[in-house]
Structures are given as structure tokens and as C-alpha cells.
Design an enzyme around this catalytic site. Structure first.
Site, PDB file in Angstrom:
ATOM      1  N   GLY A  80      46.494  58.882  49.204  1.00  7.96           N
ATOM      2  CA  GLY A  80      45.233  58.180  49.283  1.00  7.96           C
ATOM      3  C   GLY A  80      44.626  57.705  50.643  1.00  7.96           C
TER       4      GLY A  80
ATOM      5  N   GLU B 294      52.844  60.661  50.089  1.00  4.23           N
ATOM      6  CA  GLU B 294      52.102  61.911  49.867  1.00  4.23           C
ATOM      7  C   GLU B 294      50.893  62.082  50.221  1.00  4.23           C
ATOM      8  OE1 GLU B 294      54.538  61.967  45.506  1.00  4.23           O
ATOM      9  OE2 GLU B 294      52.213  61.521  45.376  1.00  4.23           O
ATOM     10  N   PRO B 295      50.530  62.543  51.665  1.00  5.45           N
ATOM     11  CA  PRO B 295      49.618  62.580  52.211  1.00  5.45           C
ATOM     12  C   PRO B 295      48.669  64.068  51.734  1.00  5.45           C
ATOM     13  CG  PRO B 295      50.894  62.719  53.813  1.00  5.45           C
ATOM     14  CD  PRO B 295      51.793  62.361  52.617  1.00  5.45           C
ATOM     15  N   GLY B 296      47.464  64.162  51.407  1.00  7.16           N
ATOM     16  CA  GLY B 296      46.744  65.409  51.430  1.00  7.16           C
ATOM     17  C   GLY B 296      45.849  65.644  52.271  1.00  7.16           C
ATOM     18  N   ARG B 297      44.640  64.923  51.850  1.00  8.60           N
ATOM     19  CA  ARG B 297      43.440  64.786  52.520  1.00  8.60           C
ATOM     20  C   ARG B 297      43.610  64.514  53.998  1.00  8.60           C
ATOM     21  NH1 ARG B 297      38.528  62.964  50.164  1.00  8.60           N
ATOM     22  NH2 ARG B 297      40.060  61.693  48.467  1.00  8.60           N
TER      23      ARG B 297
ATOM     24  N   ARG C   3      32.131  67.591  45.715  1.00 11.95           N
ATOM     25  CA  ARG C   3      32.243  66.077  45.916  1.00 11.95           C
ATOM     26  C   ARG C   3      31.283  65.302  45.861  1.00 11.95           C
ATOM     27  NH1 ARG C   3      34.697  64.778  50.240  1.00 11.95           N
ATOM     28  NH2 ARG C   3      35.833  63.080  49.468  1.00 11.95           N
TER      29      ARG C   3
ATOM     30  N   CYS D  30      21.345  75.961  40.381  1.00 10.42           N
ATOM     31  CA  CYS D  30      20.290  75.488  39.365  1.00 10.42           C
ATOM     32  C   CYS D  30      20.692  73.870  38.824  1.00 10.42           C
ATOM     33  CB  CYS D  30      20.170  76.476  38.154  1.00 10.42           C
ATOM     34  SG  CYS D  30      19.527  78.069  38.850  1.00 10.42           S
TER      35      CYS D  30
ATOM     36  N   TYR E 201      39.746  69.231  49.078  1.00 12.57           N
ATOM     37  CA  TYR E 201      39.050  68.947  47.811  1.00 12.57           C
ATOM     38  C   TYR E 201      37.656  69.521  47.938  1.00 12.57           C
ATOM     39  CZ  TYR E 201      42.483  65.582  47.055  1.00 12.57           C
ATOM     40  OH  TYR E 201      43.805  65.149  46.778  1.00 12.57           O
TER      41      TYR E 201
END
Length: 506
Positions: free
Chosen positions: A321, A363-366, A402, A433, A463
Site C-alpha cells: 500500500g 508486499e510492494p506492488g505499485r 482507475r 460509451c 493497475y
């Protein structure tokens, strides 16, 4: 993380700085003060009171000042771009020595560009900030076979949430014992794959999962598990990405005793080996203090487990996070401060409770892949209606949902030609649309934008493609890796033939 935390290279070097130096602003490293009564309660493992929950993230300002914006951000529009980004002439940008206009011409648009060196550099930064800890890359941010290799080569583990992510990773050669499986609702197929492939850890997210998992473990074997604890702490950039509070779908509550009940049930399963606790507070967190609060509460639970069950759990996973800046001037989490203060708080809490310090995991992702990515779009139309100007591009919510989900704001940039008009506020929209198909609202772009222009959007590595859809049957974009002046295709564009091949019935 921004380049305030991970310093950008000098223009033209083509690589991030190897020094790993962190921001220039002073960082407080003293612990957050707590009352003796509250400390004693936590050491006993008591659930937080309502008052404590309401102020879970509070701390004396001197101990954890509000996150400071990158001092470069006010003057450097490239501060949120990959560290290798450099101008090319008067109208283009190069990432890792590859002009973005060349990427667009060669691979088409929309297209995602991923700076391999930036990803690796950010992996290094985490290992430096958390020496002796386990760093698991959160695959849900973005996963492909090449990224699996990069993460493995840089010494990180992997956090997956499905059999699909797990099979891709192991099929690409990732050691299953360095993989953690998450998920609030793991399917039987997820659990079978995890046990068959031999994942290192499975995170228990509900009591109903305990017996089901234990029954699936082969006779004579034991599966290592963690319990995901909800500590009652509100943190995160948006209500939809806050997972540390009660009343959402993830984890087992510390407040109502669900976590303690689950712990007792796991200990009663001989085929499950409880090795630690897990906690994930949410996403886009830009201050250290919520993590310190989580450490204190989980240390208290560790003490209670030791007192009631006579066991000492050796692992503590604090999830990820970690917030990044999407636009110049936005706050970002100071990684060096996070690492040092978490370790200090954990050591202090364990010493007070008479416990050995468990092995830490994050647990880093972004924060690893997000700032390493750029997405390229072609302008399809420019429409002026009253006071509004809408710039429509050839992608949209099918490749980046996002903004529609969380109201995220970006900083797109015109590349490929010199504008002849001053900037003016426009809204960059997608081709789908939906009125909510907005990629960047009220951003400053040249007033002479026209069809065919090329827009580049930084901080697009996480993401975006991982959450892409088949809306309007628009194929998903490709992913192009750039490194040392070379570009290569990692994930090809999804074609109309790909989409039609899945439709097999009449």
C-alpha cells in the site's frame, strides 16, 4: 515513492542513480508515543477500544510530520517520470534512451512502456530499506513473464492472488517456495494449484477457509499459513482501497475476536503450520504512522498468542500500500523512513513483551512498477462544448479504469511536436460509451491539440493493464520494455481475432 525517494538520473544518463540516496528533507525516526495503559493493553493482546480505533492513525506531529512534496516537483515536470526520462530535441521524450515517438510508431497506440532499469532499481531500494526482511512483489499490480524474471533476479519474492497469477509465475521459473498466496475468497482451484505447486505461504482470510484448506493438504504434509488480521486502522487514498478497517471484505477482525478465534482453529489443524500474522492496511498510504500503529497492535496480539497458547510466531507480514505520486508535487511515502521506523517499532514492542523479533515481510506492488510505466495515446478528436474542451484518445477505461473507480488524477503530456498555443484546461477522455470514461480531468495541455497528436501519461505501470477489460471489444494494449536504448515487446496487442476466437457458440 517518487524520485524524491528514488533519485532520478541526470538527463541523458539513461539509468537511475545507483546510490539509493533518499530525500533531502530531514526524517524523524523517533517512535510514536503512547500511554502506559494503552501499551499494556496492546502487550496483553486486547482488542483496540472504540476511541483507539477512531484515532488509530494519530500520532504527535513531531514524530511523523505530514508527507512533504518532492522539492523538485514544483519546478521539474518530469519528477514523476521514470528516472531515465530525458528530453529529445524540443518535442520528444526518451525513456531508457528510447524516444517515445519511436515506440508509438513501431508498436502503435495505445501502448504501455515499461522501464526495466527503473523496476530493478526500485527492487534494490526495497531490499536496502528492509535488510533481512522478505520483500514480496504484489503481482496484482501488473504481471507478465518478463517481470517475473526481473523480480526473481533482483531477489524479491512474489505475492499472488489466484491460480492464474501463480501458474504464470511458476511457469516462468519463479520458485514456488518464495510465493505467498492471498485472496479473500480462494477458489478450490486456487488452493489445489497452491498445494500442487508448493507455495511457501497461504494467507488465511476467513474461518471457513481453514477446514477446507486443511482437508486439501495431502496426508503427511503440512502447509505454512499466515492469518490476515484486520487491526482497525483507517489508511489509504480512497475509501475503496482501505482494507485495514472493520466492515470490509478482507481479513479477520482483531476488535471482535475473529482473528483470535481463527488462530485457535488453525492451531487445531495438524496439517496447517501457523508461522505468523499478516496485515494489509490499504493502498496509496503516504505516511508512516498507520504502519506503526499496526505494528503495535500486532505485537500485542503476538504477545497474547504466546501467553495463551505457548507459541512464538516467527513471521510478521505488513503488506504493502505504499503511496506514489501521480502528479508533480503530490506526496509520496518515504521508503527509508518506513523501513527504519518499522524495524525500530517492532524491536521495541517485542522487547517490551519479552518476545523475539519476528522476521518482517512487506508486499510492494505499485511502488515498484507504477512509476516505471508510461502509456501512449493518439488523439482522435478535440471537441469544444461551451466552456469545456474534450480531448478524446484511442484508449480509455478499458485499459485504465482507475479514474472511473477512484477519481485518480494524472498529468498527460504532449510529445512529438512543438505546440504553438499556450496551455489551457482540457479533459482527456476515452473512446468508450460511458460518460465516466475520463482519463484526466481539467489538465493543462496546449490549446492547439489536434487529431493525430501523441499524449504520454506517466506512472502507468500499475493497475492499468492488470485491471483492463474487453469493454466495447476494444483489444488490450501491448507492453513494451525499454532498456539501454532498445525496445522489445513483452505482451502483444490483443487483436480482434483473439477476441473472436473466444466466442465459440451460436
Amino acid at each position: 515513492m517518487s524520485h524524491h525517494t528514488l533519485p532520478r538520473a541526470h538527463p541523458g544518463t539513461g539509468a537511475p542513480s545507483p546510490t539509493g540516496a533518499v530525500g533531502t528533507a530531514p526524517v524523524a525516526t523517533s517512535p510514536v508515543a503512547t500511554s502506559p495503559a494503552a501499551t499494556a493493553a496492546r502487550a496483553a493482546g486486547e482488542p483496540p477500544s472504540a476511541a483507539e480505533q477512531a484515532s488509530a492513525a494519530a500520532a504527535p506531529p513531531a514524530a511523523d510530520p505530514p508527507p512533504a512534496a518532492d522539492p523538485l516537483s514544483a519546478v521539474d515536470p518530469l519528477s514523476v517520470w521514470p528516472g531515465s526520462t530525458a528530453p529529445v530535441g524540443h518535442d520528444d521524450l526518451a525513456v531508457a534512451g528510447v524516444p517515445l515517438t519511436e515506440v508509438a510508431d513501431r508498436f502503435g497506440t495505445p501502448a504501455y512502456v515499461l522501464d526495466e532499469a527503473e523496476v530493478r532499481h526500485r527492487c534494490h531500494a526495497y531490499l536496502r530499506a528492509f535488510p533481512g526482511a522478505d520483500v514480496y512483489y504484489a503481482a496484482k499490480a501488473f504481471l507478465c513473464r518478463a517481470l517475473v524474471h526481473w523480480v526473481r533476479e533482483e531477489g524479491l519474492g512474489l505475492d499472488v492472488c489466484s491460480a492464474g497469477e501463480l501458474e504464470l509465475a511458476v511457469g516462468a521459473g519463479f520458485p514456488p517456495e518464495r510465493i505467498v498466496l492471498h485472496g479473500n475468497a480462494k477458489s478450490p482451484a486456487d488452493l489445489r494449484a497452491a498445494l500442487r505447486l508448493g507455495v511457501g505461504r497461504i494467507v488465511i482470510d476467513s474461518t471457513s477457509e481453514i477446514a477446507r484448506l486443511a482437508a486439501a493438504v495431502p496426508p503427511g504434509a503440512r502447509q505454512k499459513v499466515l492469518i490476515r488480521v484486520v487491526p482497525g486502522i483507517a489508511a489509504g487514498g480512497h475509501a475503496k482501497i482501505r482494507t485495514g478497517t472493520d466492515g470490509q471484505k478482507f481479513g479477520l477482525s482483531l476488535t471482535d475476536g475473529s482473528a483470535q478465534h481463527a488462530l485457535a482453529r488453525v492451531l487445531g489443524q495438524p496439517r496447517l503450520e501457523l508461522v505468523g500474522l499478516h496485515c494489509h492496511l490499504g493502498s496509496q498510504i503516504t505516511t508512516v504512522k498507520p504502519y506503526l500503529s499496526a505494528v503495535r497492535r500486532l505485537t500485542g496480539l503476538l504477545a497474547r498468542i504466546h501467553e495463551q497458547h505457548g507459541i512464538t510466531l516467527p513471521e510478521l507480514d505488513l503488506g504493502g500500500g505504499h503511496g506514489v505520486a501521480y502528479r508533480p508535487g503530490e506526496p509520496t511515502l518515504d521508503l527509508a523512513s518506513l523501513g527504519s521506523r518499522l524495524r525500530a517499532e517492532l524491536a521495541r514492542g517485542c522487547a517490551a513483551a519479552g518476545l523475539p523479533v519476528p522476521r518482517l515481510a512487506v508486499e510492494p506492488g505499485r511502488a515498484i512498477v507504477g512509476p516505471a510505466g508510461v502509456v501512449l495515446y493518439r488523439v482522435l478528436s478535440v471537441k469544444r462544448t461551451g466552456a469545456h474542451t474534450f480531448v478524446a484518445v484511442d484508449g480509455g477505461m478499458s485499459d485504465n479504469p482507475r479514474p472511473a473507480l477512484y477519481g485518480v488524477r494524472y498529468a498527460p503530456r504532449l510529445i512529438g511536436r512543438r505546440p504553438s498555443a499556450a496551455p489551457e484546461p482540457v479533459t482527456v477522455v476515452g473512446r468508450h460509451c460511458e460518460a465516466g470514461d475520463v482519463l484526466a480531468a481539467d489538465v493543462e495541455l496546449p490549446g492547439d491539440l489536434r487529431p493525430g497528436d501523441l499524449l504520454a501519461v506517466p506512472v502507468a505501470g500499475a493497475y492499468h493493464l492488470s485491471m483492463a477489460s474487453a469493454y466495447n471489444l476494444v483489444g488490450r494494449p501491448p507492453v513494451v520494455a525499454v532498456t539501454e536504448g532498445q525496445a522489445r515487446l513483452l505482451v502483444r496487442r490483443e487483436s480482434l481475432a483473439d477476441i473472436q476466437e473466444r466466442d465459440i457458440g451460436l
